[in-house]
Write an enzyme that holds these catalytic residues in place. Structure first.
Site: not given
Ligand code: PLP
Length: 401
Positions: A63, A116, A188, A213
């Site tokens: 973990r 998001y 982010d 992504k």
């Molecule tokens: C998809 C996304 C998230 C969340 O990520 P997950 O992997 O789905 O938990 C956070 N910020 C942005 C900009 C995103 O596109």
């Protein structure tokens, strides 16, 4: 990493392929082994004690760390220009592990008003239950920041470009203002990826990613990451990840991410080229009121995009003049592009927030988030650009009928 033989720092794609791994230490195996184990045995109790105390390096329990994951973490740190990284099980897991590691009740966060959806839910509905106050403001206007800063402000949080409406936020300027008040900045960087923009080099304290992504790039896993200083990452690993979220990334998904990241530069180059070509084509197309893509000179923050990003990414937002109905017709008409949320995959994905991700918002809430009824989002994939643009143009024709 092995020297590149050129006596200079290795370039982006070289590090994306080699950083943090030497086949010579693994029987010459070109790819890192996938360590499928939960625990680690110690040579002696003395060694176990030292590892638990952090006095000697080494693993104690998966973990907290795994060798496959460690290769991924050094690669991420290198690409983002940070000292260290922590890879976790989702993008939301990254944001929560980071914030739980540092926040206390009574603290405040300033976040951009466009986030998001689940990040917004965590900040707007989740954190408030634990005595953390979050102010949502328009960070495209950095002057608004100082008015809401208080001595309790710990973090300023934003995405750039923002999801889904492609606003840009000036990383340098927000970092200067936040640091003047001892607040730390979290960016982010999911939309930008380290190939297009590196917030840490512009003064940000932390970068977070949804690796689901572009970093994965193949839509085959859910993962997240935090990148920052070595001290902060030790804290995130041993508090936020180990004791608070437990949202650990599996060794196999770490392996898939290492495989995806090898082609990040190639993929991003193609995403950017295709998105720019498509954005130009649809900008003045009948039935399209506007196209928001940072690489178009018509984007209200085009100058900032050129300053802050090395290219403009694979995401396009477009405003259909026929509103909600046109949005639905457009979505139903695409044939090659897929109707799906998420982004950054090889497949082109189209999303209509008003009927999909944001369909349970009230009109006022949608408006407050800058999401109109006719807004559609395209995650431009890696298909042949002529095929892709033919599909999008015929869908636009049907949308405006
Ligand atoms: C998809 C996304 C998230 C969340 O990520 P997950 O992997 O789905 O938990 C956070 N910020 C942005 C900009 C995103 O596109």
């Amino acid at each position: 990493m092995k020297k590149n033989g050129l006596n200079r720092p290795a370039g982006f794609s070289t590090r994306a392929i080699h950083e943090g791994y030497d086949p010579a230490s693994h029987h010459g195996s070109l790819n890192p082994p996938v360590y499928l184990n939960a625990t680690y045995s110690f040579e002696s109790i003395a060694q176990g004690q030292q590892r638990f105390a952090g006095e000697v390096p080494g693993y104690v329990y998966a973990r907290v760390g795994n060798p496959t994951q460690s290769v991924l973490e050094s690669r991420l740190a290198s690409l983002e220009g940070g000292e260290a990284a922590v890879a976790v099980a989702s993008g939301i897991g990254a944001i929560t592990a980071l914030l739980w590691s540092f926040l206390e009740s009574g603290d405040e966060i300033i976040a951009d008003k466009t986030l998001y959806g689940c990040t917004f839910a965590f900040m707007g509905h989740g954190l408030s239950r634990f005595g953390v106050k979050v102010h949502f403001i328009d960070l495209t206007q950095p002057d608004t920041l100082e008015a809401v800063m208080t001595p309790a402000t710990r973090f300023v949080f934003f995405e750039t470009p923002t999801n889904p409406n492609m606003r840009l936020i000036d990383i340098d300027q927000i970092c200067r203002l936040a640091h003047a008040h001892n607040a730390r900045v979290i960016v982010d960087n999911t939309y930008g990826t380290p190939y297009l923009q590196r917030p840490l080099e512009r003064g940000a304290d932390f970068v977070v990613h949804s690796m689901t992504k572009y970093l994965s790039g193949h839509g085959d896993l859910i993962a997240g990451a935090i990148i920052g200083s070595a001290d902060d990452m030790l804290n995130v690993r041993t508090v936020g990840l180990k004791d608070m979220t437990g949202a650990v990334l599996s060794a196999f998904d770490s392996f898939l991410l290492l495989r995806g990241i090898k082609t990040l530069e190639l993929r991003m180059t193609r995403h950017c080229e295709s998105a720019l070509a498509l954005a130009r084509q649809i900008e003045s197309y009948p039935g399209v009121e506007s196209v928001l893509y940072p690489g178009l000179a018509s984007h209200p923050q085009y100058a900032l995009a050129c300053e802050q990003m090395s290219a403009f990414g694979g995401m396009i937002a477009l405003e259909l003049s026929g509103g909600y109905e046109a949005g639905v017709r457009f979505m139903d008409a695409v044939q090659l592009a897929q109707r799906a949320v998420s982004l950054g995959d090889a497949e082109t994905l189209v999303q209509h927030p008003a009927s999909m991700t944001h369909n349970n918002y009230t009109d006022e809430e949608r408006e407050a988030h800058g999401i109109s009824l006719g807004l559609a989002r395209i995650s431009v994939g890696l298909e042949n650009i002529e095929d892709l643009s033919a599909d999008i143009l015929q869908a636009l024709d049907q949308a405006s009928q």
